[in-house]
Design a protein around this motif. Structure first.
Motif, short mmCIF file in Angstrom:
data_model
loop_
_atom_site.label_atom_id
_atom_site.label_comp_id
_atom_site.label_asym_id
_atom_site.label_seq_id
_atom_site.Cartn_x
_atom_site.Cartn_y
_atom_site.Cartn_z
N GLU A 13 13.94 68.53 -49.09
CA GLU A 13 14.15 67.10 -48.98
C GLU A 13 15.11 66.66 -50.07
OE1 GLU A 13 11.35 63.55 -49.88
OE2 GLU A 13 11.24 63.90 -47.71
N MET A 14 16.24 66.10 -49.66
CA MET A 14 17.25 65.62 -50.60
C MET A 14 17.03 64.14 -50.85
SD MET A 14 20.73 67.69 -49.72
CE MET A 14 21.35 67.20 -51.32
N GLY A 15 16.66 63.81 -52.09
CA GLY A 15 16.40 62.44 -52.46
C GLY A 15 17.60 61.78 -53.11
N HIS A 16 17.41 60.55 -53.55
CA HIS A 16 18.46 59.71 -54.13
C HIS A 16 18.94 60.31 -55.46
CE1 HIS A 16 20.73 56.09 -54.55
NE2 HIS A 16 19.95 55.51 -55.46
N GLY A 17 20.18 60.79 -55.47
CA GLY A 17 20.76 61.39 -56.67
C GLY A 17 20.51 62.87 -56.84
N ASP A 18 19.88 63.51 -55.85
CA ASP A 18 19.58 64.94 -55.96
C ASP A 18 20.82 65.80 -55.73
OD1 ASP A 18 16.97 64.28 -56.42
OD2 ASP A 18 16.19 65.06 -54.52
N LEU A 19 20.78 66.99 -56.29
CA LEU A 19 21.84 67.99 -56.14
C LEU A 19 21.27 69.23 -55.49
CD1 LEU A 19 24.68 69.31 -56.89
CD2 LEU A 19 23.57 69.99 -59.04
N VAL A 20 21.95 69.76 -54.47
CA VAL A 20 21.63 71.05 -53.87
C VAL A 20 22.91 71.87 -53.80
CG1 VAL A 20 20.88 72.25 -51.78
CG2 VAL A 20 19.65 70.22 -52.53
N VAL A 21 22.85 73.11 -54.27
CA VAL A 21 24.01 74.00 -54.24
C VAL A 21 23.64 75.24 -53.44
CG1 VAL A 21 25.67 75.33 -55.60
CG2 VAL A 21 24.76 73.17 -56.50
N MET A 22 24.41 75.50 -52.39
CA MET A 22 24.23 76.71 -51.59
C MET A 22 25.24 77.75 -52.06
SD MET A 22 23.70 75.02 -47.78
CE MET A 22 25.13 73.94 -47.93
N GLY A 23 24.75 78.94 -52.43
CA GLY A 23 25.65 79.92 -53.01
C GLY A 23 25.44 81.32 -52.48
N GLY A 24 26.19 82.26 -53.06
CA GLY A 24 26.16 83.64 -52.60
C GLY A 24 26.68 83.74 -51.18
N SER A 25 25.96 84.44 -50.34
CA SER A 25 26.38 84.64 -48.94
C SER A 25 25.84 83.54 -48.02
CB SER A 25 25.88 86.00 -48.44
OG SER A 25 24.47 85.99 -48.31
N CYS A 26 25.36 82.44 -48.57
CA CYS A 26 24.62 81.44 -47.78
C CYS A 26 25.40 80.95 -46.56
CB CYS A 26 24.23 80.27 -48.67
SG CYS A 26 22.89 79.25 -48.00
N GLN A 27 26.70 80.70 -46.72
CA GLN A 27 27.47 80.15 -45.60
C GLN A 27 27.67 81.17 -44.48
OE1 GLN A 27 27.90 76.96 -45.56
NE2 GLN A 27 27.11 76.82 -47.64
N ARG A 28 27.65 82.46 -44.83
CA ARG A 28 27.87 83.50 -43.83
C ARG A 28 26.59 84.01 -43.20
NH1 ARG A 28 29.16 87.90 -45.91
NH2 ARG A 28 29.02 87.41 -48.12
N THR A 29 25.51 84.05 -43.97
CA THR A 29 24.29 84.70 -43.50
C THR A 29 23.18 83.71 -43.15
OG1 THR A 29 23.44 84.99 -45.75
CG2 THR A 29 24.83 86.75 -44.85
N TRP A 30 23.34 82.46 -43.53
CA TRP A 30 22.38 81.41 -43.19
C TRP A 30 23.12 80.25 -42.53
CZ3 TRP A 30 17.03 80.64 -44.89
CH2 TRP A 30 16.46 81.81 -45.41
N GLU A 31 22.37 79.41 -41.84
CA GLU A 31 22.88 78.15 -41.28
C GLU A 31 22.08 77.00 -41.88
OE1 GLU A 31 24.24 79.06 -36.75
OE2 GLU A 31 22.07 79.12 -37.14
N HIS A 32 22.67 75.81 -41.87
CA HIS A 32 21.95 74.64 -42.35
C HIS A 32 22.18 73.46 -41.40
CE1 HIS A 32 25.91 74.65 -44.36
NE2 HIS A 32 25.86 73.32 -44.27
N ALA A 33 21.28 72.49 -41.47
CA ALA A 33 21.34 71.32 -40.58
C ALA A 33 20.63 70.15 -41.24
CB ALA A 33 20.68 71.63 -39.23
N VAL A 34 20.98 68.95 -40.79
CA VAL A 34 20.23 67.74 -41.13
C VAL A 34 19.74 67.18 -39.80
CG1 VAL A 34 20.31 65.43 -42.14
CG2 VAL A 34 21.62 67.29 -43.19
N PRO A 35 18.46 67.41 -39.45
CA PRO A 35 17.99 67.00 -38.12
C PRO A 35 17.75 65.50 -38.00
CG PRO A 35 16.22 68.04 -39.38
CD PRO A 35 17.46 68.16 -40.21
N LYS A 36 17.76 65.04 -36.77
CA LYS A 36 17.42 63.64 -36.49
C LYS A 36 15.95 63.39 -36.87
CE LYS A 36 20.50 63.38 -32.45
NZ LYS A 36 21.53 62.51 -33.02
N VAL A 37 15.65 62.15 -37.25
CA VAL A 37 14.28 61.75 -37.54
C VAL A 37 14.02 60.39 -36.89
CG1 VAL A 37 14.08 63.05 -39.70
CG2 VAL A 37 15.00 60.72 -39.74
N ALA A 38 12.74 60.07 -36.74
CA ALA A 38 12.40 58.82 -36.05
C ALA A 38 12.83 57.60 -36.85
CB ALA A 38 10.89 58.78 -35.79
N HIS A 39 12.64 57.64 -38.16
CA HIS A 39 12.96 56.48 -38.99
C HIS A 39 13.60 56.95 -40.29
CE1 HIS A 39 10.60 53.97 -36.29
NE2 HIS A 39 9.60 54.84 -36.41
#
Length: 204
Positions: free
Chosen positions: A163-189
């Motif tokens: 969960e990315m909150g207000h002002g949070d930092l997330v860094v994806m590194g290493g092989s993450c872009q090649r070997t993993w996928e990421h998404a921000v899914p829809k939510v009800a509210h």
């Protein structure tokens, strides 16, 4: 815009340190760093992004029809000034901190405006350009309402959610872009949220 900021947030006073950075090792050489409430003046930065970024809506081909991209977008290229000085400080601090691993600075800033819970981004990796064949880093700063960033291995397996909150930092590194996928899914509210993705040259 109905985002309620932090009522008692202090004015910006320089990007915070990386003392609380937490790294999670994933499979196949991928990893994710998380630093909570890293960006100072997040309320002010959010307001500036909403007002100053030249947001655009895009349409994309999906099978036999064209559909709206469910978020607003803008990218600041190499050398372009960012819409708030704290973001310039953030980019420089990230470049300094990650130089031993990345070997180069962060030079672009992609911005995504999720206006409500209906806006989202589908499963993907940043594999246009060098990210297709090389390890790289993508640093995301989030301001606004919390939203989940979900990651899963490309070869199948259990997903994880941050969960990315207000002002949070997330860094994806290493092989993450090649070997993993990421998404921000829809939510009800959800209220409005903006992510700023800092990338090195020729990573999209």
């Amino acid at each position: 815009m109905d985002f309620q900021g932090t009522l008692f947030e202090a004015p910006p006073s320089g990007v915070r340190s990386f003392a609380g950075l937490e790294r999670r090792a994933l499979s196949r050489g991928a990893w994710v760093d998380v630093q909570r409430t890293w960006l100072p003046g997040a309320d002010e930065v959010f307001a500036a992004l909403v007002a100053e970024v030249p947001w655009r809506a895009e349409r994309r081909q999906m099978y036999d029809r064209e559909v709206d991209v469910p978020r607003l977008l803008h990218t600041y290229g190499v050398g372009e000034p960012l819409p708030h000085p704290v973001l310039e400080e953030a980019r420089d601090a990230l470049s300094d901190h990650y130089l031993p691993e990345l070997g180069e600075p962060f030079v672009t800033a992609g911005c995504c405006y999720y206006r409500d819970g209906r806006d989202s981004v589908a499963w993907h990796g940043d594999t246009i350009g060098r990210g297709r064949s090389q390890d790289t880093l993508v640093a995301i700063v989030s301001v606004g309402d919390p939203r989940r960033l979900v990651l899963r291995p490309r070869t199948g397996g259990e997903s994880i959610a941050i969960e990315m909150g207000h002002g949070d930092l997330v860094v994806m590194g290493g092989s993450c872009q090649r070997t993993w996928e990421h998404a921000v899914p829809k939510v009800a509210h959800a209220g409005p949220r903006i992510s700023v993705q800092f990338r090195p040259l020729n990573v999209f």
